[in-house]
Motif scaffolding. Structure first.
Motif, short mmCIF file in Angstrom:
data_model
loop_
_atom_site.label_atom_id
_atom_site.label_comp_id
_atom_site.label_asym_id
_atom_site.label_seq_id
_atom_site.Cartn_x
_atom_site.Cartn_y
_atom_site.Cartn_z
N PRO A 64 0.82 -1.22 0.00
CA PRO A 64 0.00 0.00 0.00
C PRO A 64 0.85 1.27 0.00
O PRO A 64 1.87 1.34 0.66
CB PRO A 64 -0.81 -0.12 1.30
CG PRO A 64 -0.04 -1.06 2.15
CD PRO A 64 0.68 -1.98 1.23
N GLY A 65 0.40 2.24 -0.79
CA GLY A 65 1.06 3.54 -0.83
C GLY A 65 2.31 3.59 -1.68
O GLY A 65 3.01 4.59 -1.68
N VAL A 66 2.61 2.54 -2.42
CA VAL A 66 3.82 2.47 -3.23
C VAL A 66 3.49 2.73 -4.69
O VAL A 66 2.48 2.25 -5.20
CB VAL A 66 4.49 1.08 -3.07
CG1 VAL A 66 5.67 0.92 -3.99
CG2 VAL A 66 4.91 0.85 -1.63
N THR A 67 4.34 3.50 -5.36
CA THR A 67 4.19 3.70 -6.80
C THR A 67 5.13 2.75 -7.53
O THR A 67 6.09 2.24 -6.94
CB THR A 67 4.53 5.15 -7.21
OG1 THR A 67 5.91 5.39 -6.93
CG2 THR A 67 3.66 6.14 -6.47
N LYS A 68 4.88 2.53 -8.82
CA LYS A 68 5.69 1.58 -9.56
C LYS A 68 7.15 2.01 -9.67
O LYS A 68 8.03 1.18 -9.78
CB LYS A 68 5.10 1.32 -10.94
CG LYS A 68 5.17 2.47 -11.90
CD LYS A 68 4.59 2.09 -13.23
CE LYS A 68 4.75 3.23 -14.21
NZ LYS A 68 4.37 2.85 -15.54
N ASP A 69 7.42 3.31 -9.58
CA ASP A 69 8.79 3.80 -9.62
C ASP A 69 9.56 3.47 -8.34
O ASP A 69 10.79 3.50 -8.34
CB ASP A 69 8.82 5.30 -9.86
CG ASP A 69 8.25 5.67 -11.23
OD1 ASP A 69 8.36 4.84 -12.15
OD2 ASP A 69 7.69 6.77 -11.36
N ASP A 70 8.85 3.19 -7.25
CA ASP A 70 9.47 2.91 -5.96
C ASP A 70 9.65 1.42 -5.68
O ASP A 70 10.02 1.04 -4.58
CB ASP A 70 8.65 3.55 -4.83
CG ASP A 70 8.64 5.06 -4.91
OD1 ASP A 70 9.63 5.63 -5.41
OD2 ASP A 70 7.65 5.67 -4.47
N VAL A 71 9.36 0.57 -6.67
CA VAL A 71 9.46 -0.88 -6.49
C VAL A 71 10.68 -1.40 -7.24
O VAL A 71 10.90 -1.04 -8.40
CB VAL A 71 8.19 -1.60 -7.01
CG1 VAL A 71 8.34 -3.11 -6.88
CG2 VAL A 71 6.96 -1.13 -6.27
N LYS A 72 11.47 -2.23 -6.57
CA LYS A 72 12.62 -2.88 -7.20
C LYS A 72 12.46 -4.38 -7.01
O LYS A 72 12.29 -4.86 -5.89
CB LYS A 72 13.92 -2.43 -6.56
CG LYS A 72 14.23 -0.97 -6.77
CD LYS A 72 15.49 -0.58 -6.05
CE LYS A 72 15.65 0.92 -6.06
NZ LYS A 72 16.67 1.38 -5.14
N VAL A 73 12.50 -5.12 -8.12
CA VAL A 73 12.42 -6.58 -8.08
C VAL A 73 13.68 -7.10 -8.74
O VAL A 73 14.00 -6.71 -9.87
CB VAL A 73 11.18 -7.10 -8.84
CG1 VAL A 73 11.14 -8.62 -8.80
CG2 VAL A 73 9.91 -6.51 -8.25
N SER A 74 14.42 -7.95 -8.04
CA SER A 74 15.61 -8.54 -8.65
C SER A 74 15.53 -10.06 -8.55
O SER A 74 15.00 -10.61 -7.57
CB SER A 74 16.88 -8.02 -7.98
OG SER A 74 16.89 -8.35 -6.61
N VAL A 75 16.03 -10.72 -9.59
CA VAL A 75 16.03 -12.18 -9.66
C VAL A 75 17.46 -12.63 -9.91
O VAL A 75 18.12 -12.14 -10.83
CB VAL A 75 15.11 -12.67 -10.80
CG1 VAL A 75 15.17 -14.18 -10.93
CG2 VAL A 75 13.68 -12.21 -10.56
#
Length: 150
Positions: A64-75
Motif C-alpha cells: 500500500p502507498g507504493v508507486t511503480k517507480d518505488d518498487v525494485k524486483v531482482s532475480v
C-alpha cells in the motif's frame, strides 16, 4: 489496559514485539510534554501469496502507498528479492502546522527462494492499486540431446 502493537516476523504465526514498549513510552512522554513524537521509517516484511503452474510462479504482494517507480524486483537464479518504499506526503499549506503525525515513510523488503530457476527475460511485474503481481517464468531445462557414436 494497554495494547502493544506487534509485527509478524519469522515463520508461521510467531509474533515478536520489536521495541513497541519503548515506542509506547517515548510517544507518551513526548505527548505529555507537548512535543511531537519523532518520525520513524518503519521496515516491514510484506505478506505474499505464491501459486504455481507448469510454466510459471505467480506472486501477489500487498504494497500500500507504493508507486511503480518505488518498487525494485531482482532475480538471481532461484532467489527473488522485492524492495519498495512508500513516502508519506509532506505537503503543507502556508500558515499550516502539523499538530499530530502518525503516517511515515515505510520500507518493504522481502526475499525468498523458489525451487526452480526463474527466466527473468520472460517474467513480468505489474503494480495495480497497491498490489504487486509477479509472473515469474520457470527456466526451461534444455532438452536432452543424443550424440552419435562414430
Amino acid at each position: 489496559m494497554f495494547l502493544i502493537p506487534a509485527t509478524r516476523r519469522g515463520h508461521g504465526r510467531t509474533l515478536y514485539v520489536n521495541g513497541a514498549l519503548d515506542r509506547l513510552f517515548d510517544d507518551a512522554l513526548a505527548h505529555a510534554f507537548g512535543q511531537r513524537a519523532p518520525a520513524r521509517t518503519a521496515a516491514r516484511t510484506p505478506a505474499l501469496d505464491l501459486s504455481e503452474t507448469d510454466t510459471a510462479y505467480t506472486v501477489t504482494v500487498d504494497l500500500p502507498g507504493v508507486t511503480k517507480d518505488d518498487v525494485k524486483v531482482s532475480v538471481d537464479g532461484r532467489q527473488v528479492t522485492l524492495e519498495a518504499q512508500a513516502q508519506a506526503p509532506q505537503e503543507r499549506k502556508e500558515g499550516e502546522r502539523t499538530v499530530h503525525r502518525e503516517r511515515s515513510t515505510v520500507s518493504y523488503s522481502r526475499s525468498f527462494t523458489l525451487p526452480v530457476e526463474v527466466d527473468d527475460a520472460a517474467s513480468q511485474a505489474k503494480l495495480d492499486n497497491g498490489v504487486l503481481t509477479l509472473t515469474l517464468a520457470k527456466k526451461v531445462a534444455p532438452a536432452a540431446s543424443r550424440i552419435t557414436v562414430n
